[in-house]
Design a protein around this motif. Sequence first.
Motif, PDB file in Angstrom:
ATOM      1  N   GLY A  49      85.967  13.990  42.318  1.00  0.00           N
ATOM      2  CA  GLY A  49      84.571  14.322  42.569  1.00  0.00           C
ATOM      3  C   GLY A  49      84.341  15.734  43.065  1.00  0.00           C
ATOM      4  N   ALA A  50      85.195  16.211  43.961  1.00  0.00           N
ATOM      5  CA  ALA A  50      85.010  17.564  44.500  1.00  0.00           C
ATOM      6  C   ALA A  50      85.170  18.605  43.398  1.00  0.00           C
ATOM      7  N   SER A  75      81.991  18.360  41.103  1.00  0.00           N
ATOM      8  CA  SER A  75      80.786  18.955  41.680  1.00  0.00           C
ATOM      9  C   SER A  75      80.923  20.469  41.792  1.00  0.00           C
ATOM     10  N   GLU A 115      77.147  16.745  46.267  1.00  0.00           N
ATOM     11  CA  GLU A 115      77.904  15.572  46.717  1.00  0.00           C
ATOM     12  C   GLU A 115      77.027  14.627  47.536  1.00  0.00           C
ATOM     13  N   GLU A 129      76.133  10.817  46.600  1.00  0.00           N
ATOM     14  CA  GLU A 129      76.424   9.726  47.527  1.00  0.00           C
ATOM     15  C   GLU A 129      75.205   8.857  47.796  1.00  0.00           C
ATOM     16  N   PHE A 148      84.819  11.061  45.772  1.00  0.00           N
ATOM     17  CA  PHE A 148      85.013  12.171  46.684  1.00  0.00           C
ATOM     18  C   PHE A 148      86.071  11.919  47.749  1.00  0.00           C
TER      19      PHE A 148
END
Length: 171
Positions: A72-73, A76, A116, A120, A132
């Motif tokens: 995820g990081a 993004s 992020e 979420e 993440f």
Amino acid sequence: MRRGLALLPLGLLLLAVAEFAVFVAVVHAVGAAWALLIVIASSVAGLALLRREGVRGWRAFREAAESGRPPGAQVSNSLVGLLGALLLAVPGFITAAAGLLLVLPPGRILARRAVERAAERRVSSAVAGDLFGPRHVRVHQSDPLADPPPASPAPAGGVIQGEVVEGEIVR
């Protein structure tokens, strides 16, 4: 969501008018040739960054997926970089300034965190954890209750298998 999409043509029209006004102001400040050269240079730089950010983002995603880390990081970060490069590629001073803010590290970090947080809010905590990694939760201790509610009897096995979903226990 539909309301935002309905306002998109109006927003694009206002952006075009603002870009034109800023371009005219820059032409008066530095001259037409320099203004045109700056716009062309920023667009070429944006196109080059689009390719670089796309390749780098794909590699980072693959490395995270292959090593078993949550991707995820990287996703993004890549999305923010691609958006910044796309804004740089669009001719204009306002879009170039916004793109430059998203490409440079301080703005990129802030935008990545915002992406992020938005993701979420839209997905469950389990999915956010998968995307993440483990999330950090702040717990604030409040005053104890005056009359605590009576404790419910414990089940015979002592352990209830399930998942907490928005305050409820799902078995």
